[in-house]
Design a protein around this motif. Sequence first.
Motif, PDB file in Angstrom:
ATOM      1  N   THR A   1      19.707  67.166  32.345  1.00 56.65           N
ATOM      2  CA  THR A   1      21.025  68.666  32.639  1.00 56.65           C
ATOM      3  C   THR A   1      21.851  68.305  31.478  1.00 56.65           C
ATOM      4  N   HIS A   2      22.848  67.204  31.486  1.00 56.55           N
ATOM      5  CA  HIS A   2      23.817  67.269  30.471  1.00 56.55           C
ATOM      6  C   HIS A   2      23.741  67.001  29.646  1.00 56.55           C
ATOM      7  N   LEU A   3      24.980  66.801  29.004  1.00 52.55           N
ATOM      8  CA  LEU A   3      25.399  65.880  27.234  1.00 52.55           C
ATOM      9  C   LEU A   3      26.293  65.287  28.210  1.00 52.55           C
ATOM     10  N   PHE A   4      26.752  63.751  27.530  1.00 51.86           N
ATOM     11  CA  PHE A   4      27.548  63.276  27.826  1.00 51.86           C
ATOM     12  C   PHE A   4      28.758  63.491  27.530  1.00 51.86           C
ATOM     13  N   PRO A   5      29.803  63.164  28.082  1.00 58.64           N
ATOM     14  CA  PRO A   5      31.196  63.706  27.816  1.00 58.64           C
ATOM     15  C   PRO A   5      31.702  63.260  26.380  1.00 58.64           C
ATOM     16  N   THR A   6      32.758  64.023  25.158  1.00 59.88           N
ATOM     17  CA  THR A   6      33.563  63.284  23.980  1.00 59.88           C
ATOM     18  C   THR A   6      34.599  62.663  24.794  1.00 59.88           C
ATOM     19  N   PRO A   7      34.825  62.035  23.682  1.00 56.06           N
ATOM     20  CA  PRO A   7      36.143  61.046  24.423  1.00 56.06           C
ATOM     21  C   PRO A   7      36.938  61.769  24.413  1.00 56.06           C
ATOM     22  N   GLU A   8      37.850  63.460  23.810  1.00 53.20           N
ATOM     23  CA  GLU A   8      38.124  63.928  23.998  1.00 53.20           C
ATOM     24  C   GLU A   8      38.067  65.284  25.475  1.00 53.20           C
ATOM     25  N   GLU A   9      36.977  64.696  25.638  1.00 53.89           N
ATOM     26  CA  GLU A   9      36.834  65.657  27.257  1.00 53.89           C
ATOM     27  C   GLU A   9      37.133  64.081  28.553  1.00 53.89           C
ATOM     28  N   LEU A  10      37.232  62.888  28.001  1.00 52.67           N
ATOM     29  CA  LEU A  10      37.870  61.804  28.991  1.00 52.67           C
ATOM     30  C   LEU A  10      39.386  61.625  28.530  1.00 52.67           C
ATOM     31  N   ALA A  11      39.865  61.667  27.295  1.00 53.11           N
ATOM     32  CA  ALA A  11      41.213  60.885  27.226  1.00 53.11           C
ATOM     33  C   ALA A  11      42.153  61.386  27.957  1.00 53.11           C
ATOM     34  N   GLY A  12      41.927  62.903  29.327  1.00 52.47           N
ATOM     35  CA  GLY A  12      43.094  62.760  29.978  1.00 52.47           C
ATOM     36  C   GLY A  12      42.003  62.951  31.397  1.00 52.47           C
ATOM     37  N   ALA A  13      41.267  62.134  31.660  1.00 53.02           N
ATOM     38  CA  ALA A  13      40.325  62.188  32.817  1.00 53.02           C
ATOM     39  C   ALA A  13      40.962  61.106  33.841  1.00 53.02           C
ATOM     40  N   ASP A  14      40.189  61.219  34.856  1.00 50.16           N
ATOM     41  CA  ASP A  14      40.475  60.379  36.465  1.00 50.16           C
ATOM     42  C   ASP A  14      40.121  59.180  35.776  1.00 50.16           C
ATOM     43  N   VAL A  15      40.271  58.464  35.067  1.00 45.38           N
ATOM     44  CA  VAL A  15      39.214  57.356  34.789  1.00 45.38           C
ATOM     45  C   VAL A  15      39.851  56.026  34.987  1.00 45.38           C
ATOM     46  N   GLY A  16      39.800  54.800  34.559  1.00 40.49           N
ATOM     47  CA  GLY A  16      40.505  53.646  33.839  1.00 40.49           C
ATOM     48  C   GLY A  16      41.082  53.535  33.214  1.00 40.49           C
ATOM     49  N   GLU A  17      42.041  52.498  32.798  1.00 41.24           N
ATOM     50  CA  GLU A  17      43.013  52.966  31.304  1.00 41.24           C
ATOM     51  C   GLU A  17      42.049  52.018  30.577  1.00 41.24           C
ATOM     52  N   GLY A  18      41.417  51.747  30.517  1.00 41.25           N
ATOM     53  CA  GLY A  18      40.373  51.359  29.596  1.00 41.25           C
ATOM     54  C   GLY A  18      39.499  52.040  28.639  1.00 41.25           C
ATOM     55  N   ILE A  19      38.739  52.845  30.085  1.00 38.22           N
ATOM     56  CA  ILE A  19      38.725  54.167  29.339  1.00 38.22           C
ATOM     57  C   ILE A  19      39.580  54.780  28.187  1.00 38.22           C
ATOM     58  N   ARG A  20      40.009  55.700  29.391  1.00 35.35           N
ATOM     59  CA  ARG A  20      41.440  56.764  28.078  1.00 35.35           C
ATOM     60  C   ARG A  20      41.734  55.732  27.092  1.00 35.35           C
ATOM     61  N   ALA A  21      42.257  54.795  27.213  1.00 34.29           N
ATOM     62  CA  ALA A  21      42.569  54.372  25.958  1.00 34.29           C
ATOM     63  C   ALA A  21      41.500  54.519  24.478  1.00 34.29           C
ATOM     64  N   LEU A  22      40.484  54.109  25.111  1.00 40.63           N
ATOM     65  CA  LEU A  22      39.471  54.219  24.181  1.00 40.63           C
ATOM     66  C   LEU A  22      39.554  55.138  23.582  1.00 40.63           C
ATOM     67  N   CYS A  23      39.141  56.386  24.378  1.00 40.64           N
ATOM     68  CA  CYS A  23      38.650  57.748  24.679  1.00 40.64           C
ATOM     69  C   CYS A  23      39.931  58.954  23.053  1.00 40.64           C
ATOM     70  N   ALA A  24      40.481  58.122  23.475  1.00 40.00           N
ATOM     71  CA  ALA A  24      42.747  58.220  22.859  1.00 40.00           C
ATOM     72  C   ALA A  24      41.721  58.130  20.713  1.00 40.00           C
ATOM     73  N   ALA A  25      41.844  56.391  21.418  1.00 42.62           N
ATOM     74  CA  ALA A  25      41.317  55.414  20.086  1.00 42.62           C
ATOM     75  C   ALA A  25      40.480  56.417  19.573  1.00 42.62           C
ATOM     76  N   LEU A  26      39.314  56.909  19.859  1.00 37.67           N
ATOM     77  CA  LEU A  26      38.605  57.256  18.858  1.00 37.67           C
ATOM     78  C   LEU A  26      38.342  59.139  18.887  1.00 37.67           C
ATOM     79  N   ALA A  27      39.797  60.123  20.137  1.00 34.06           N
ATOM     80  CA  ALA A  27      39.531  60.872  19.291  1.00 34.06           C
ATOM     81  C   ALA A  27      41.098  61.230  18.193  1.00 34.06           C
ATOM     82  N   ASP A  28      41.985  60.290  18.560  1.00 33.03           N
ATOM     83  CA  ASP A  28      42.609  60.987  17.408  1.00 33.03           C
ATOM     84  C   ASP A  28      42.413  59.794  16.142  1.00 33.03           C
TER      85      ASP A  28
END
Length: 480
Positions: free
Chosen positions: A365-392
């Motif tokens: 039903t879905h595509l897995f969310p992109t790092p950009e979609e998760l960088a500011g999401a309500d997720v744990g610090e590790g996920i936010r840091a990882l996604c921000a690093a992938l996005a930039d």
Amino acid sequence: MKDESSRYEAVASRDARFDGEFFFAVVTTGIYCRPSCPAVTPKRVNVRFFPSAAAAQGAGFRACRRCRPDAVPGSADWNVRADLVGRAMRFIGDGVVDREGVAGLAARLGYSARQVQRQLTAELGAGPVALARARRAHTARILLQTTGLPVTELAFAAGFASVRQFNATMREIYGSTPSELRAAARGRAARGEPGTPGGIPLRLAFRGPYAAREIFDDLQEAAVPGVEEVIGTAGARTYRRTLRLTYGTAVAEVGERPGGPGGPARSGWLDCRLHLTDLRDLPTANQRLRRLFDLDADPYAVAARLSADPLLRPLVAARPGLRSPGAADPAEQAVRTVLGGPPERAAALVRAYGKPLDTPDGTLTHLFPTPEELAGADVGEGIRALCAALADGTVDLAAGADRDAAERALAALPGVGPAAAAAIRRRALGDPDVAPPDAAPEAEHWRPWRSYAYQYLRHTDHMDHPDPKDSINHAALHAA
């Protein structure tokens, strides 16, 4: 195998172990083949050897219609090597030259375009443009033989700049016009229109034995609802998943039962079907599935190295052709690794932040969310840091990325750490030589196949009752 006498022996014995490692051409026929070609072995005086299909094409030879040398598994060297040529080949396989040109490839590698051209030509007999051209021609042949797409649309879908260029390339490489290639395929190849339930059928070739049961077990255990599913019974399962690609999306289906002549020393293929919203994504989707299922591995080299260790020898003998799965989406794999836990944890992210498919396909039903979609999401610090690093771009997990640099950048992130960074390197970057957790010094003898040693140790029946004398911390293996 650089010695030409040894190469000719491989050709004379039709040794499939070397398919994709080199190619041979026959000067009296103007045809080039894979080593296992079933045709009559030519006289040695008439044979020339090439390190790549593109080099053979550049020398004026056409692809054999019997053995289809353009469809062989890729060289395992490109997964092992971390130098410029190895990284360049991974980037080219992922379509970087088609999308960004030679300048884009050179920028990703950090070298000048002239230096990239020089090194590829010196080692492979062809530069990046010729290597990408061979890739486009292979894509076009698949589309010609499996779809009813008009030739004009097909040429641009395969990445050609014009129909004239497309026609000339197909005549040069295959010795036939596009219409002749399509006509020859009628009656022997399944055909499906793009966008219809039939999809595009592919054969994902591999060399040597292939332990399909274990890799499908792994995929089934970790399947994220909404993005992945495994249906059917063991031995005849189908893995299905959604893919986010450059130009659109896809649903991919890969069957568990290998095709081909069978036998522990023979090559074969996995049947695949792709449902693409944009046909230009075909080669990229194909390459990402090949990485996920580790189809370019050399099981003979792996077995030879690991069987020298008394601990691993019986495990290798019990599971010939065990593979080290990669990732269809490196960023997704990284997020899932850091997130940890059962697949339902990742499924919750998918439901909250993933993009819904325009039309659900069964349970997909879905595509897995992109790092950009998760960088500011309500997720744990590790996920936010990882996604921000992938996005930039702080962390680069592209096919030809510098693996050492990526692992260092990952390990420096809060909430990631060395163990998760190594696991991401093994799966998301497809590195065949990542040491198992807490590996003892003797694991150095397993190079360059330590990721495969990890797989053998994971899948051994004695995992739950480890011998205290074993050199590996089995509990750490489970945790990884």
